[in-house]
Design a protein around this motif. Structure first.
Motif: not given
Length: 555
Positions: A83-94, A101-116
């Motif tokens: 897993p890489g460094r977690t980032v955060s930001g706003r999306h509407g009111p959330l 998580t970065v794959g060997v071919d450069g692709g990334v799987v992004w898991w998102l959580t609501d931290d509001t």
């Protein structure tokens, strides 16, 4: 629709159950290739980002902060599934947190959580901590002074700085006028004493009466009278709140809080917080007012209980000295009084007494004795009769204390001073002759307020110019100290010191004895100390018509 190849979509097969679980996971998840193209999204991500479908770009479908984070990961090249460094930001009111998580071919799987909710809770906690710290600070500053004016200043300064843009504190009326303190944030507070009509401000009359405890709401700022707006408040108030200042069982006043029109109006939570501050301000103001009232009462009583300032009376020098048992006290059980003769040739009565005990309780009985003696002045031609009447008065009172007294009736005849001295359980007065010889007056008697009958003998003494009669309490001779720290000063040392005072004025004799007693006891505990010196002046002295004001010395 533009498509990008990179990370392949999850396909059914041996891991078909895993793929299904990923698709229906409760947390949004999406897969993007190295170029930022979306490869796959689960149901939660599709709901969160409706435009995010395989083949679209992150830049077109997700918040910019997430697309930027993806490009940053892609530039660093492939990973190893860590897993890489977690980032955060706003999306509407959330407020979202994205975990990559970065794959060997450069692709990334992004898991998102609501931290509001967590952030809101943390913000509320910080806000509450700040408010608690402010209330603690406010309590400290408000209680730092028992001066009512200063307490009002601190209250409006804190309220204007932390609760509103300006504040006015209206205190309960003093007669027909109300004390007011006003402050604009960043400016010095102001004080006024003016006649106001509390009914001009909705809720103010109730607040000044101590109820209701809930601050008034929705006050029309346009209805505020000029006196309710502090000087220096620019523009028009946008919102106003009035909150009572509850005291110790009585109202301490009311606080008017004002905000500019460009600020949000007071909400319910802010009104509750203002009430908490007002409770502390009200308690501090009540304590200051109570202290001020008690100090005023004490000062009034002190005026009668403190020993008087003595001067020359009818050609006779009088001087007195007093030191209470505790340096923190001003009154005690020892006292002296001088009642000047009404006319030339009549006797002046001097009294020195010692009431059993110390402190305020002894001082109360001292006041009673002094007032009773004042009433008995017409009878002072007979000292024993006066002592009997005084004894009867003390026995009939609720006091269980007793007292000792020394009476001296003083009159000047030519160049000499004649005295009638009577002791009632008190150390006999000492006579300092001009030769330096010290005599003890031949008088004795029983103490006052203890026995049903009193007896006393009166001594007649004559003072030549420069000679002194000293009346003193046993706090002087029984004071313990000296080189060994626990030795009484005693009458012998007192007499030896008085022998050195031959020919001195009355004030000098008193100062010398006080210096001896102070040096002897040092810092040791001691009883009340009082002394009264009566001196025949060395030279004849003219007096003013009133018989009291010193005139000019003549040879």
């Amino acid at each position: 629709m533009t498509t990008h190849e990179g990370i392949k979509p999850l396909q059914p097969g041996p891991a078909h159950g895993v793929a299904t679980s990923w698709t229906h996971a409760p947390y949004p998840a999406l897969v993007a290739d190295e170029a930022g193209g979306i490869v796959q999204v689960n149901d939660a991500a599709a709901t969160l980002f409706p435009g995010a479908v395989p083949g679209t770009l992150l830049d077109d479908t997700v918040p910019g902060w997430l697309a930027d984070a993806h490009r940053g990961l892609a530039r660093r090249g492939g990973g190893d599934g860590v897993p890489g460094r977690t980032v955060s930001g706003r999306h509407g009111p959330l407020v979202l947190e994205a975990h990559p998580t970065v794959g060997v071919d450069g692709g990334v799987v992004w898991w998102l959580t609501d931290d509001t909710d967590r952030l809101l809770a943390e913000r509320a906690l910080r806000h509450e901590q700040e408010r608690t710290a402010f209330l603690a600070q406010a309590s400290t500053q408000l209680l730092a002074s028992l001066n009512v004016r200063r307490c009002m200043e601190v209250a409006v300064e804190l309220a204007a700085e932390y609760l509103a843009d300006a504040a006015v504190l209206v205190a309960p009326p003093n007669g027909r006028h109300h004390p007011l303190a006003g402050c604009v944030a960043g400016q010095a507070p102001e004080h006024r004493m003016i006649r106001v009509d509390p009914a001009e401000v909705p809720g103010l009359s109730e607040a000044l009466q101590g109820f209701p405890p809930v601050p008034s709401r929705w006050i029309d700022p346009a209805s505020l009278p000029p006196w309710a707006v502090p000087d220096g408040f620019e523009g028009r108030a946008g919102s106003v709140v009035v909150t009572p200042l509850p005291g110790h069982g009585v109202p301490a006043g009311a606080l008017i809080l004002l905000r500019h029109g460009d600020r949000a109006a007071f909400d319910a939570a802010e009104e509750v917080f203002a009430g908490l501050f007002a409770a502390r301000a009200g308690a501090a103001l009540s304590a200051a007012r109570l202290y001020t009232e008690q100090a005023r009462i004490t000062a009034t009583l002190m005026a009668d209980l403190l020993p008087p300032t003595l001067t020359q009376i009818r050609g006779v020098e009088f001087a007195g000295g007093y030191r209470p048992s505790q340096d923190t006290e001003r009154i005690g059980g020892d006292f002296y009084d001088v009642h000047p003769a009404a006319e030339e040739g009549q006797e002046t009565l001097a009294v020195l007494g010692d009431v059993c005990g110390k402190g305020l309780e002894a001082a109360v009985l001292t006041g009673k004795i002094r007032n009773t003696l004042q009433a008995l002045l017409p009878m002072t031609g007979d000292h024993e009769h006066v002592l009997r009447l005084l004894n009867r008065a003390l026995l009939s009172s609720r006091h269980s204390r007793f007292a000792t007294l020394a009476l001296a009736s003083v009159v000047r005849r030519g160049g000499k001073v004649r005295l009638r001295l009577t002791s009632a359980g008190h150390p006999p007065p000492l006579i300092v002759r001009h030769t330096g010889e010290v005599e003890q007056a031949d008088t004795s008697g029983t103490l006052i307020g203890a026995l049903p009958h009193v007896r006393a003998t009166t001594a007649h003494v004559e003072l030549a110019p420069g000679e002194t009669c000293l009346l003193y309490t046993d706090g002087i001779t029984e004071g313990r100290g000296g080189p060994l720290g626990d030795v009484m000063l005693g009458e012998r040392r007192l007499s030896a010191t008085l022998a050195e005072c031959a020919g001195m004025p009355a004030e000098a004799v008193v100062e010398r004895v006080q210096m001896l007693a102070t040096e002897w006891v040092g810092g040791n505990p001691h009883d009340d100390m009082a002394l009264l010196a009566i001196t025949a002046p060395n030279r004849a002295q003219l007096t003013a018509v009133d018989g009291r004001t010193p005139g000019r010395y003549t040879a």
